[in-house]
Scaffold this motif. Structure first.
Motif, PDB file in Angstrom:
ATOM      1  N   MET A  92      -5.454   3.757  -2.368  1.00 17.77           N
ATOM      2  CA  MET A  92      -5.866   2.528  -2.993  1.00 17.77           C
ATOM      3  C   MET A  92      -5.101   1.944  -3.535  1.00 17.77           C
ATOM      4  SD  MET A  92      -8.301   1.805  -6.431  1.00 17.77           S
ATOM      5  CE  MET A  92      -6.662   1.848  -7.890  1.00 17.77           C
ATOM      6  N   ILE A  93      -4.027   2.172  -4.046  1.00 12.18           N
ATOM      7  CA  ILE A  93      -2.938   1.687  -4.600  1.00 12.18           C
ATOM      8  C   ILE A  93      -1.746   0.679  -3.202  1.00 12.18           C
ATOM      9  CG2 ILE A  93      -0.096   1.957  -5.683  1.00 12.18           C
ATOM     10  CD1 ILE A  93      -1.978   4.207  -7.800  1.00 12.18           C
ATOM     11  N   HIS A  94      -1.954   1.486  -2.362  1.00  6.76           N
ATOM     12  CA  HIS A  94      -0.835   1.586  -0.772  1.00  6.76           C
ATOM     13  C   HIS A  94      -1.708  -0.249  -0.545  1.00  6.76           C
ATOM     14  CE1 HIS A  94       1.564   3.862  -1.834  1.00  6.76           C
ATOM     15  NE2 HIS A  94       1.150   5.326  -2.079  1.00  6.76           N
ATOM     16  N   ALA A  95      -3.619   0.474  -0.220  1.00 11.91           N
ATOM     17  CA  ALA A  95      -4.014  -0.529   0.305  1.00 11.91           C
ATOM     18  C   ALA A  95      -3.845  -1.837  -0.342  1.00 11.91           C
ATOM     19  CB  ALA A  95      -5.481  -0.090   0.264  1.00 11.91           C
ATOM     20  N   LEU A  96      -4.236  -1.718  -1.727  1.00 10.44           N
ATOM     21  CA  LEU A  96      -3.951  -2.809  -2.340  1.00 10.44           C
ATOM     22  C   LEU A  96      -2.373  -2.956  -2.514  1.00 10.44           C
ATOM     23  CD1 LEU A  96      -5.966  -2.431  -5.908  1.00 10.44           C
ATOM     24  CD2 LEU A  96      -6.077  -4.040  -3.618  1.00 10.44           C
ATOM     25  N   GLY A  97      -1.235  -2.593  -2.545  1.00  9.22           N
ATOM     26  CA  GLY A  97       0.617  -2.856  -1.906  1.00  9.22           C
ATOM     27  C   GLY A  97       0.766  -3.896  -0.568  1.00  9.22           C
ATOM     28  N   VAL A  98       0.076  -3.454   0.369  1.00 12.83           N
ATOM     29  CA  VAL A  98      -0.781  -3.943   1.824  1.00 12.83           C
ATOM     30  C   VAL A  98      -1.162  -5.549   1.745  1.00 12.83           C
ATOM     31  CG1 VAL A  98      -1.387  -4.046   3.801  1.00 12.83           C
ATOM     32  CG2 VAL A  98      -0.239  -2.096   2.950  1.00 12.83           C
ATOM     33  N   LEU A  99      -2.364  -5.465   1.159  1.00 16.08           N
ATOM     34  CA  LEU A  99      -2.545  -6.700   0.434  1.00 16.08           C
ATOM     35  C   LEU A  99      -2.332  -7.957  -0.398  1.00 16.08           C
ATOM     36  CD1 LEU A  99      -6.178  -5.101   0.826  1.00 16.08           C
ATOM     37  CD2 LEU A  99      -5.919  -6.537   2.313  1.00 16.08           C
ATOM     38  N   SER A 100      -0.973  -7.408  -1.030  1.00 14.52           N
ATOM     39  CA  SER A 100      -0.827  -8.034  -2.005  1.00 14.52           C
ATOM     40  C   SER A 100       0.819  -8.784  -2.125  1.00 14.52           C
ATOM     41  CB  SER A 100      -0.458  -7.738  -3.314  1.00 14.52           C
ATOM     42  OG  SER A 100       0.005  -6.395  -3.390  1.00 14.52           O
ATOM     43  N   ARG A 101       1.870  -7.993  -0.977  1.00 12.70           N
ATOM     44  CA  ARG A 101       3.201  -8.058  -0.897  1.00 12.70           C
ATOM     45  C   ARG A 101       3.167  -9.421  -0.233  1.00 12.70           C
ATOM     46  NH1 ARG A 101       3.722  -5.730  -5.435  1.00 12.70           N
ATOM     47  NH2 ARG A 101       3.695  -3.590  -5.702  1.00 12.70           N
ATOM     48  N   PRO A 102       3.688 -10.412  -0.485  1.00  9.96           N
ATOM     49  CA  PRO A 102       4.247 -11.665   0.534  1.00  9.96           C
ATOM     50  C   PRO A 102       5.115 -11.044   1.482  1.00  9.96           C
ATOM     51  CG  PRO A 102       4.940 -11.736  -1.424  1.00  9.96           C
ATOM     52  CD  PRO A 102       4.520 -10.550  -1.739  1.00  9.96           C
ATOM     53  N   PRO A 103       5.366 -11.958   2.227  1.00  8.54           N
ATOM     54  CA  PRO A 103       4.263 -13.047   2.729  1.00  8.54           C
ATOM     55  C   PRO A 103       3.447 -12.351   3.975  1.00  8.54           C
ATOM     56  CG  PRO A 103       6.574 -12.542   4.636  1.00  8.54           C
ATOM     57  CD  PRO A 103       7.015 -11.914   2.980  1.00  8.54           C
ATOM     58  N   ILE A 104       2.281 -12.390   3.571  1.00 10.01           N
ATOM     59  CA  ILE A 104       1.030 -11.957   4.573  1.00 10.01           C
ATOM     60  C   ILE A 104       1.047 -12.925   6.079  1.00 10.01           C
ATOM     61  CG2 ILE A 104      -1.112 -11.532   4.557  1.00 10.01           C
ATOM     62  CD1 ILE A 104      -1.363 -11.366   1.375  1.00 10.01           C
ATOM     63  N   THR A 105       2.268 -12.953   6.420  1.00  9.98           N
ATOM     64  CA  THR A 105       1.876 -13.596   7.650  1.00  9.98           C
ATOM     65  C   THR A 105       1.040 -13.253   9.715  1.00  9.98           C
ATOM     66  OG1 THR A 105       3.607 -12.579   8.680  1.00  9.98           O
ATOM     67  CG2 THR A 105       4.194 -14.569   7.216  1.00  9.98           C
ATOM     68  N   ASP A 106       1.314 -11.578   9.128  1.00  9.04           N
ATOM     69  CA  ASP A 106      -0.032 -11.164  10.579  1.00  9.04           C
ATOM     70  C   ASP A 106      -1.347 -10.262   9.443  1.00  9.04           C
ATOM     71  OD1 ASP A 106      -1.207 -10.665  11.940  1.00  9.04           O
ATOM     72  OD2 ASP A 106       0.665  -8.490  12.558  1.00  9.04           O
ATOM     73  N   ARG A 107      -2.051 -11.785   9.531  1.00  4.22           N
ATOM     74  CA  ARG A 107      -3.581 -10.773   8.713  1.00  4.22           C
ATOM     75  C   ARG A 107      -4.275 -10.474   9.632  1.00  4.22           C
ATOM     76  NH1 ARG A 107      -4.065 -13.457   3.985  1.00  4.22           N
ATOM     77  NH2 ARG A 107      -2.619 -15.702   3.590  1.00  4.22           N
ATOM     78  N   GLU A 108      -4.303  -9.821  10.812  1.00  3.36           N
ATOM     79  CA  GLU A 108      -4.804  -9.162  11.844  1.00  3.36           C
ATOM     80  C   GLU A 108      -5.689  -7.674  11.491  1.00  3.36           C
ATOM     81  OE1 GLU A 108      -3.655  -7.012  15.604  1.00  3.36           O
ATOM     82  OE2 GLU A 108      -3.245  -9.878  15.651  1.00  3.36           O
ATOM     83  N   ASP A 109      -4.614  -7.129  10.605  1.00  2.70           N
ATOM     84  CA  ASP A 109      -5.392  -5.250  10.190  1.00  2.70           C
ATOM     85  C   ASP A 109      -5.517  -5.856   8.587  1.00  2.70           C
ATOM     86  OD1 ASP A 109      -3.938  -5.026  12.581  1.00  2.70           O
ATOM     87  OD2 ASP A 109      -2.694  -4.348  12.470  1.00  2.70           O
ATOM     88  N   LEU A 110      -5.517  -6.975   7.713  1.00  3.69           N
ATOM     89  CA  LEU A 110      -6.219  -6.743   6.494  1.00  3.69           C
ATOM     90  C   LEU A 110      -7.293  -6.142   6.212  1.00  3.69           C
ATOM     91  CD1 LEU A 110      -4.121 -10.142   4.837  1.00  3.69           C
ATOM     92  CD2 LEU A 110      -3.154  -7.342   5.098  1.00  3.69           C
ATOM     93  N   ASP A 111      -7.940  -7.124   7.051  1.00  7.48           N
ATOM     94  CA  ASP A 111      -9.415  -6.035   7.454  1.00  7.48           C
ATOM     95  C   ASP A 111     -10.128  -4.683   7.324  1.00  7.48           C
ATOM     96  OD1 ASP A 111     -10.635  -8.532   7.000  1.00  7.48           O
ATOM     97  OD2 ASP A 111     -11.132  -9.466   8.822  1.00  7.48           O
ATOM     98  N   LEU A 112      -9.496  -4.273   8.627  1.00 11.92           N
ATOM     99  CA  LEU A 112      -8.486  -2.901   8.466  1.00 11.92           C
ATOM    100  C   LEU A 112      -7.890  -2.047   7.341  1.00 11.92           C
ATOM    101  CD1 LEU A 112      -8.884  -0.134  10.174  1.00 11.92           C
ATOM    102  CD2 LEU A 112      -6.241  -1.024  10.718  1.00 11.92           C
TER     103      LEU A 112
END
Length: 94
Positions: A1-21
């Motif tokens: 959970m913590i690592h997933a939130l890290g991916v979803l929160s750390r800028p810059p989010i330019t490639d959103r392709e894998d965020l739903d995954l």
């Protein structure tokens, strides 16, 4: 959970392709997260919001990215303070 939130929160989010995954992985992991640990509550609440969010654009969770950033920064600050307290040991406590 913590690592997933890290991916979803750390800028810059330019490639959103894998965020739903990433949210899908978090969805699978959340049943195993202990909700009894009060230190995790901010992260758990934020993760739950990602899981219930209905997105109109794949990978774009609106303001939840900012909420995750704030929750993760708070988590990191508290872990740093805990580590510093541990390193200082009894001699640093007055």
């Amino acid at each position: 959970m913590i690592h997933a939130l890290g991916v979803l929160s750390r800028p810059p989010i330019t490639d959103r392709e894998d965020l739903d995954l990433v949210v899908g992985v978090m969805r699978d992991l959340m049943p195993g997260v202990s909700r009894e640990n009060t230190r995790l509550m901010g992260l758990i609440q934020t993760a739950d919001q990602f899981l219930t969010c209905r997105v109109s654009v794949p990978g774009c969770y609106g303001g939840l990215h900012d909420r995750a950033r704030k929750a993760m920064n708070d988590w990191d600050r508290r872990r740093l303070a805990d580590a510093w307290e541990h390193v200082r040991g009894p001699r640093g406590r007055t």
